[in-house]
Motif scaffolding. Structure first.
Motif, mmCIF file in Angstrom:
data_model
loop_
_atom_site.group_PDB
_atom_site.id
_atom_site.type_symbol
_atom_site.label_atom_id
_atom_site.label_comp_id
_atom_site.label_asym_id
_atom_site.label_seq_id
_atom_site.Cartn_x
_atom_site.Cartn_y
_atom_site.Cartn_z
ATOM 1 N N VAL A 1 11.495 -4.297 12.439
ATOM 2 C CA VAL A 1 11.640 -4.576 11.010
ATOM 3 C C VAL A 1 11.644 -6.068 10.766
ATOM 4 C CG1 VAL A 1 13.293 -4.469 9.090
ATOM 5 C CG2 VAL A 1 12.799 -2.415 10.439
ATOM 6 N N HIS A 2 12.428 -6.811 11.553
ATOM 7 C CA HIS A 2 12.475 -8.268 11.400
ATOM 8 C C HIS A 2 11.095 -8.877 11.592
ATOM 9 C CE1 HIS A 2 13.242 -12.487 12.370
ATOM 10 N NE2 HIS A 2 14.424 -12.355 11.770
ATOM 11 N N GLU A 3 10.375 -8.439 12.599
ATOM 12 C CA GLU A 3 9.056 -9.003 12.881
ATOM 13 C C GLU A 3 8.045 -8.627 11.814
ATOM 14 O OE1 GLU A 3 9.450 -9.019 17.777
ATOM 15 O OE2 GLU A 3 8.709 -7.242 16.724
ATOM 16 N N ASN A 4 8.145 -7.414 11.282
ATOM 17 C CA ASN A 4 7.250 -7.020 10.192
ATOM 18 C C ASN A 4 7.453 -7.907 8.974
ATOM 19 O OD1 ASN A 4 5.346 -4.512 10.102
ATOM 20 N ND2 ASN A 4 6.978 -3.911 11.519
ATOM 21 N N VAL A 5 8.715 -8.116 8.593
ATOM 22 C CA VAL A 5 8.998 -8.929 7.417
ATOM 23 C C VAL A 5 8.598 -10.379 7.654
ATOM 24 C CG1 VAL A 5 10.844 -9.759 5.890
ATOM 25 C CG2 VAL A 5 10.823 -7.374 6.645
ATOM 26 N N ALA A 6 8.707 -10.831 8.884
ATOM 27 C CA ALA A 6 8.366 -12.220 9.207
ATOM 28 C C ALA A 6 6.871 -12.463 9.326
ATOM 29 C CB ALA A 6 9.046 -12.618 10.518
ATOM 30 N N ARG B 1 15.001 -2.240 14.593
ATOM 31 C CA ARG B 1 14.348 -0.930 14.699
ATOM 32 C C ARG B 1 12.851 -1.059 14.473
ATOM 33 N NH1 ARG B 1 18.156 3.680 11.806
ATOM 34 N NH2 ARG B 1 20.127 3.106 12.831
ATOM 35 N N TYR B 2 12.129 -0.021 14.947
ATOM 36 C CA TYR B 2 10.686 0.035 14.750
ATOM 37 C C TYR B 2 10.371 1.019 13.624
ATOM 38 C CZ TYR B 2 10.167 -2.643 19.019
ATOM 39 O OH TYR B 2 10.226 -3.648 19.943
ATOM 40 N N PHE C 1 0.811 -1.208 0.000
ATOM 41 C CA PHE C 1 0.000 0.000 0.000
ATOM 42 C C PHE C 1 0.850 1.267 0.000
ATOM 43 C CE2 PHE C 1 -2.780 -3.282 1.512
ATOM 44 C CZ PHE C 1 -4.020 -2.957 0.997
ATOM 45 N N GLN C 2 0.240 2.355 -0.431
ATOM 46 C CA GLN C 2 0.918 3.642 -0.529
ATOM 47 C C GLN C 2 1.521 4.074 0.798
ATOM 48 O OE1 GLN C 2 -1.465 6.721 -2.325
ATOM 49 N NE2 GLN C 2 -0.323 8.368 -1.356
ATOM 50 N N ASP C 3 0.828 3.821 1.897
ATOM 51 C CA ASP C 3 1.303 4.236 3.213
ATOM 52 C C ASP C 3 2.030 3.128 3.952
ATOM 53 O OD1 ASP C 3 0.286 6.833 2.923
ATOM 54 O OD2 ASP C 3 -1.708 6.168 3.513
ATOM 55 N N TYR C 4 2.370 2.058 3.217
ATOM 56 C CA TYR C 4 3.189 0.942 3.688
ATOM 57 C C TYR C 4 2.482 0.066 4.722
ATOM 58 C CZ TYR C 4 6.478 4.352 1.772
ATOM 59 O OH TYR C 4 7.090 5.292 0.989
ATOM 60 N N LEU C 5 1.744 0.680 5.685
ATOM 61 C CA LEU C 5 0.975 -0.053 6.689
ATOM 62 C C LEU C 5 1.824 -1.056 7.447
ATOM 63 C CD1 LEU C 5 -2.401 -0.638 4.782
ATOM 64 C CD2 LEU C 5 -1.762 1.212 6.317
ATOM 65 N N LEU D 1 12.410 4.749 11.099
ATOM 66 C CA LEU D 1 12.843 4.576 9.715
ATOM 67 C C LEU D 1 12.489 5.789 8.857
ATOM 68 C CD1 LEU D 1 11.594 0.904 9.132
ATOM 69 C CD2 LEU D 1 13.848 1.647 9.951
ATOM 70 N N SER D 2 13.278 6.017 7.823
ATOM 71 C CA SER D 2 12.940 7.020 6.818
ATOM 72 C C SER D 2 11.860 6.463 5.897
ATOM 73 C CB SER D 2 14.178 7.378 5.996
ATOM 74 O OG SER D 2 14.576 6.265 5.195
ATOM 75 N N ALA D 3 11.290 7.330 5.049
ATOM 76 C CA ALA D 3 10.254 6.876 4.123
ATOM 77 C C ALA D 3 10.799 5.811 3.177
ATOM 78 C CB ALA D 3 9.700 8.060 3.326
#
Length: 341
Positions: free
Chosen positions: A108-113, A145-146, A97-101, A150-152
């Motif tokens: 970061v690791h948990e999001n990707v997992a 990191r959370y 999505f445009q806003d990444y959500l 992070l940058s855009a």
């Protein structure tokens, strides 16, 4: 996986948003759908993702009709999961999505997992796969990191990594350049193209950013008024637009009426010529038929306004010493061959 879109139509409250949209995306290609706001680009992307149904028409993934997806958490994660199949989805498309959500409370690791965990992949295998994906996206140093840290550009890479890690057959990108500054956009276009080619995943993107769409796409579709007006390679689309409307959406177009063409000794077939600013050449000459009326600087080019009789033309060129008031000869490198001119 190849994608075939056949006559997709959609209306809201009696207003047509998509009008019989059809196109074919070859397996492994990256396709960009461009157009002004409100022409149905994102609606079409959501239909491709299974987030909403079309009123009519069909979508075939790899020659098979798309599954009708009931989404469990697609709106939150961009990962299409069916309620009746908790481990995975039979719908092959995943949308970023445009806003990444990204989940703000996950690293970061948990999001990707997340998608792999939802598919109940064993933790050891999951961690290894996520680690490999973070290394590919140059995110390994950001693993703990959370999202708020992070940058855009980093958030976007995490969102794409989260989609790629589940090995989708089709990747859908909603305005991938919307939250990036100008300097990052072309770099990101190269990154998306290189990543997409490395994984071989058929990708469809909707965007307002024409320069980036041209840089990364195998094919581009121009959507205007809910219709797909032209679908072609970037080179063909820009040099041979099907209509004046498509040509003008892609960039400025000069119209030289027959009388001006005659004055400049340009062959025109009786209908005049339509020419992009960069396809005009200007040469200082005391007997030139054009007069330079204004000069402005566009960074990597100079923008000249030139008067020829009653016609006002725009030409883009490198600095060549011309000044306001100079007489110039005007040449044409290439004109546009438009079917509606």
């Amino acid at each position: 996986m190849d994608i075939e879109v056949r006559g997709i139509a959609k209306a809201y409250a009696g207003k047509t948003v998509l009008d019989a949209v059809s196109f074919y995306a070859k397996a492994g290609d990256i396709v960009s759908l461009v157009g002004p706001s409100g022409v149905g680009k994102t609606t079409l992307l959501r239909i491709l993702a299974g987030l909403e149904p079309p009123d009519s028409g069909d979508i075939l993934f790899g020659g098979k009709p798309a599954a009708s997806c009931s989404l469990l958490c697609g709106a939150l994660s961009g990962l299409s999961l069916r309620k009746d199949t908790p481990e995975s989805s039979s719908h092959p498309a995943i949308m970023v999505f445009q806003d990444y959500l990204l989940f703000p409370n996950l690293t970061v690791h948990e999001n990707v997992a997340f998608g792999l965990k939802a598919r109940r992949m064993p933790r050891t295998d999951r961690d290894r796969r996520v680690t490999d994906m973070l290394a590919f996206f140059h995110l390994q140093d950001l693993a703990q990191r959370y999202p708020v840290q992070l940058s855009a550009g980093q958030k976007q890479r995490v969102a794409i990594a989260r989609a790629m890690v589940v090995n989708p057959a089709v990747l859908l990108l909603d305005e991938p350049f919307a939250n990036l500054d100008r300097n990052l956009k072309l770099e990101t276009a190269d990154f998306i193209r290189n990543t997409q080619k490395a994984f071989g995943i058929t990708t469809i993107s909707v965007t307002h950013d024409l320069e980036e769409a041209f840089a990364m796409s195998d094919r581009i579709g121009v959507m205007l008024g809910g219709r797909l007006e032209q679908y072609d390679t970037p080179a063909e689309l820009y040099s041979a637009p099907a209509t004046t409307q498509v040509a003008e959406f892609l960039g400025p177009v000069n119209f030289l009426p027959p009388a001006v063409c005659d004055r400049l000794a340009l062959a025109h077939g009786g209908n005049g010529l339509r020419i992009r600013p960069e396809a005009l050449t200007l040469t200082s000459h005391p007997q030139g038929k054009g007069i330079v009326t204004a000069i402005s600087y566009g960074g990597h080019y100079i923008r000249y306004k030139v008067q020829v009789g009653d016609a006002r033309l725009i030409a883009y060129a490198l600095h060549d010493g011309l000044k306001e008031g100079d007489s110039v000869q005007i040449g044409v490198v290439r004109s546009l061959n438009l079917t509606d001119s």
